[in-house]
Motif scaffolding. Structure first.
Motif, PDB file in Angstrom:
ATOM      1  N   MET A   1       0.557  -1.141  -0.091  1.00 40.69           N
ATOM      2  CA  MET A   1       0.006  -0.004   0.114  1.00 40.69           C
ATOM      3  C   MET A   1       0.946   1.307   0.059  1.00 40.69           C
ATOM      4  SD  MET A   1      -3.343   0.697   0.175  1.00 40.69           S
ATOM      5  CE  MET A   1      -4.347   2.005   0.512  1.00 40.69           C
ATOM      6  N   ASN A   2       2.055   1.224   0.583  1.00 38.19           N
ATOM      7  CA  ASN A   2       2.646   2.251   0.937  1.00 38.19           C
ATOM      8  C   ASN A   2       3.645   2.664  -0.414  1.00 38.19           C
ATOM      9  OD1 ASN A   2       4.179   4.459   2.183  1.00 38.19           O
ATOM     10  ND2 ASN A   2       5.716   3.002   2.972  1.00 38.19           N
ATOM     11  N   ASN A   3       3.768   1.530  -1.422  1.00 36.21           N
ATOM     12  CA  ASN A   3       4.356   1.773  -2.753  1.00 36.21           C
ATOM     13  C   ASN A   3       3.294   2.533  -3.542  1.00 36.21           C
ATOM     14  OD1 ASN A   3       6.719   0.661  -2.197  1.00 36.21           O
ATOM     15  ND2 ASN A   3       6.001  -1.486  -2.644  1.00 36.21           N
ATOM     16  N   TYR A   4       2.157   2.256  -3.531  1.00 35.32           N
ATOM     17  CA  TYR A   4       1.035   2.846  -4.148  1.00 35.32           C
ATOM     18  C   TYR A   4       0.981   4.413  -3.790  1.00 35.32           C
ATOM     19  CZ  TYR A   4      -0.511  -1.869  -5.607  1.00 35.32           C
ATOM     20  OH  TYR A   4      -0.654  -3.033  -6.024  1.00 35.32           O
ATOM     21  N   MET A   5       1.125   4.637  -2.713  1.00 35.83           N
ATOM     22  CA  MET A   5       1.097   5.949  -2.234  1.00 35.83           C
ATOM     23  C   MET A   5       2.133   6.925  -2.953  1.00 35.83           C
ATOM     24  SD  MET A   5      -1.758   6.453  -0.753  1.00 35.83           S
ATOM     25  CE  MET A   5      -1.366   7.824  -0.082  1.00 35.83           C
ATOM     26  N   LYS A   6       3.335   6.106  -2.924  1.00 35.00           N
ATOM     27  CA  LYS A   6       4.472   6.896  -3.518  1.00 35.00           C
ATOM     28  C   LYS A   6       4.211   7.246  -4.872  1.00 35.00           C
ATOM     29  CE  LYS A   6       7.817   4.924  -0.342  1.00 35.00           C
ATOM     30  NZ  LYS A   6       9.240   4.311   0.023  1.00 35.00           N
ATOM     31  N   VAL A   7       3.842   5.994  -5.571  1.00 36.22           N
ATOM     32  CA  VAL A   7       3.469   6.280  -7.080  1.00 36.22           C
ATOM     33  C   VAL A   7       2.402   7.338  -7.351  1.00 36.22           C
ATOM     34  CG1 VAL A   7       2.461   5.118  -8.964  1.00 36.22           C
ATOM     35  CG2 VAL A   7       4.288   4.038  -7.895  1.00 36.22           C
ATOM     36  N   ILE A   8       1.532   7.442  -6.547  1.00 35.54           N
ATOM     37  CA  ILE A   8       0.519   8.536  -6.460  1.00 35.54           C
ATOM     38  C   ILE A   8       1.065   9.940  -6.542  1.00 35.54           C
ATOM     39  CG2 ILE A   8      -1.677   9.377  -5.541  1.00 35.54           C
ATOM     40  CD1 ILE A   8      -2.697   6.585  -5.562  1.00 35.54           C
ATOM     41  N   ASP A   9       1.827   9.899  -5.319  1.00 39.97           N
ATOM     42  CA  ASP A   9       2.451  11.087  -4.964  1.00 39.97           C
ATOM     43  C   ASP A   9       3.503  11.878  -6.153  1.00 39.97           C
ATOM     44  OD1 ASP A   9       1.295  11.698  -2.495  1.00 39.97           O
ATOM     45  OD2 ASP A   9       3.076  10.555  -1.510  1.00 39.97           O
ATOM     46  N   ILE A  10       4.167  10.788  -6.891  1.00 40.75           N
ATOM     47  CA  ILE A  10       5.066  11.032  -7.993  1.00 40.75           C
ATOM     48  C   ILE A  10       4.136  11.511  -9.246  1.00 40.75           C
ATOM     49  CG2 ILE A  10       6.471  10.053  -9.678  1.00 40.75           C
ATOM     50  CD1 ILE A  10       7.667   8.301  -7.497  1.00 40.75           C
ATOM     51  N   LEU A  11       3.128  10.980  -9.475  1.00 44.00           N
ATOM     52  CA  LEU A  11       2.224  11.427 -10.391  1.00 44.00           C
ATOM     53  C   LEU A  11       1.556  12.691 -10.280  1.00 44.00           C
ATOM     54  CD1 LEU A  11       0.407   8.040 -11.433  1.00 44.00           C
ATOM     55  CD2 LEU A  11       1.865   9.261 -12.664  1.00 44.00           C
ATOM     56  N   LEU A  12       1.146  12.791  -8.983  1.00 46.36           N
ATOM     57  CA  LEU A  12       0.516  14.266  -8.549  1.00 46.36           C
ATOM     58  C   LEU A  12       1.431  15.376  -8.784  1.00 46.36           C
ATOM     59  CD1 LEU A  12      -1.965  13.186  -5.778  1.00 46.36           C
ATOM     60  CD2 LEU A  12      -2.485  13.800  -7.948  1.00 46.36           C
ATOM     61  N   ASP A  13       2.975  15.118  -8.209  1.00 43.39           N
ATOM     62  CA  ASP A  13       3.982  16.023  -8.367  1.00 43.39           C
ATOM     63  C   ASP A  13       4.251  16.440  -9.857  1.00 43.39           C
ATOM     64  OD1 ASP A  13       4.239  16.381  -5.651  1.00 43.39           O
ATOM     65  OD2 ASP A  13       5.864  14.912  -5.617  1.00 43.39           O
ATOM     66  N   LYS A  14       4.116  15.404 -10.797  1.00 45.68           N
ATOM     67  CA  LYS A  14       4.511  15.538 -12.088  1.00 45.68           C
ATOM     68  C   LYS A  14       3.352  16.554 -12.707  1.00 45.68           C
ATOM     69  CE  LYS A  14       8.170  13.176 -12.767  1.00 45.68           C
ATOM     70  NZ  LYS A  14       9.416  13.784 -13.309  1.00 45.68           N
ATOM     71  N   LEU A  15       2.060  16.087 -12.446  1.00 40.27           N
ATOM     72  CA  LEU A  15       0.860  16.653 -13.015  1.00 40.27           C
ATOM     73  C   LEU A  15       1.070  18.162 -12.533  1.00 40.27           C
ATOM     74  CD1 LEU A  15      -2.001  16.770 -14.288  1.00 40.27           C
ATOM     75  CD2 LEU A  15      -2.896  16.297 -12.301  1.00 40.27           C
ATOM     76  N   LYS A  16       1.218  18.502 -11.217  1.00 35.98           N
ATOM     77  CA  LYS A  16       1.497  20.027 -10.771  1.00 35.98           C
ATOM     78  C   LYS A  16       2.526  20.707 -11.608  1.00 35.98           C
ATOM     79  CE  LYS A  16       2.762  22.419  -6.579  1.00 35.98           C
ATOM     80  NZ  LYS A  16       3.215  22.192  -4.960  1.00 35.98           N
ATOM     81  N   LYS A  17       3.743  20.085 -11.711  1.00 37.26           N
ATOM     82  CA  LYS A  17       4.567  20.781 -12.611  1.00 37.26           C
ATOM     83  C   LYS A  17       3.949  20.998 -13.774  1.00 37.26           C
ATOM     84  CE  LYS A  17       8.732  18.605 -10.218  1.00 37.26           C
ATOM     85  NZ  LYS A  17       9.655  17.883 -10.261  1.00 37.26           N
ATOM     86  N   VAL A  18       3.351  20.171 -14.548  1.00 34.89           N
ATOM     87  CA  VAL A  18       2.800  20.593 -15.970  1.00 34.89           C
ATOM     88  C   VAL A  18       1.713  21.718 -15.719  1.00 34.89           C
ATOM     89  CG1 VAL A  18       1.122  19.434 -17.740  1.00 34.89           C
ATOM     90  CG2 VAL A  18       3.097  18.246 -16.827  1.00 34.89           C
TER      91      VAL A  18
END
Length: 127
Positions: A1-18
């Motif tokens: 579950m913790n790995n999924y949260m890391k992946v979601i955080d990375i995707l949200l950070d990328k979306l924020k940068k875009v």
């Protein structure tokens, strides 16, 4: 579950940068005005060939993705939610075009004619 949260955080950070990048490129309603500058942008010799390639590639990629039947989120399985990936690709394309047009407008503004003298005060005397 913790790995999924890391992946979601990375995707949200990328979306924020875009999204911040698109905001800085003045993406939005102003883009509708900028869209009329695309023919000048493509034909102007002062514009870098890489910038022209980015615009052409983003348009081609967006059109191929929207027209093709291959999707990250298929519409047949998820229904209306399947159009979100198409919408994201279209926003990505328009953001790149808007960014390049803003660079072009700055280039036009900075590129002034050397034969024009500015900030000169003069007056005409009639004798």
């Amino acid at each position: 579950m913790n790995n999924y949260m890391k992946v979601i955080d990375i995707l949200l950070d990328k979306l924020k940068k875009v999204l911040v990048r698109f905001k800085n490129a003045k993406f939005g309603l102003l883009f509708l005005i900028n869209i009329f500058k695309i023919p000048d942008f493509i034909t102007d010799k002062r514009v870098n060939i890489i910038s022209k390639f980015r615009v052409g590639f983003s348009f081609a990629t967006a059109m191929l993705y929207i027209i093709s039947g291959i999707d990250f989120i298929p519409e047949m399985i998820t229904g209306v939610f399947g159009f979100f990936d198409d919408l994201f690709v279209m926003i990505w394309c328009l953001g790149i075009v808007s960014e390049e047009i803003e660079k072009y407008k700055k280039l036009i503004k900075d590129d002034e004619d050397d034969n024009i003298i500015k900030n000169v005060k003069f007056e005409i005397k009639d004798e």
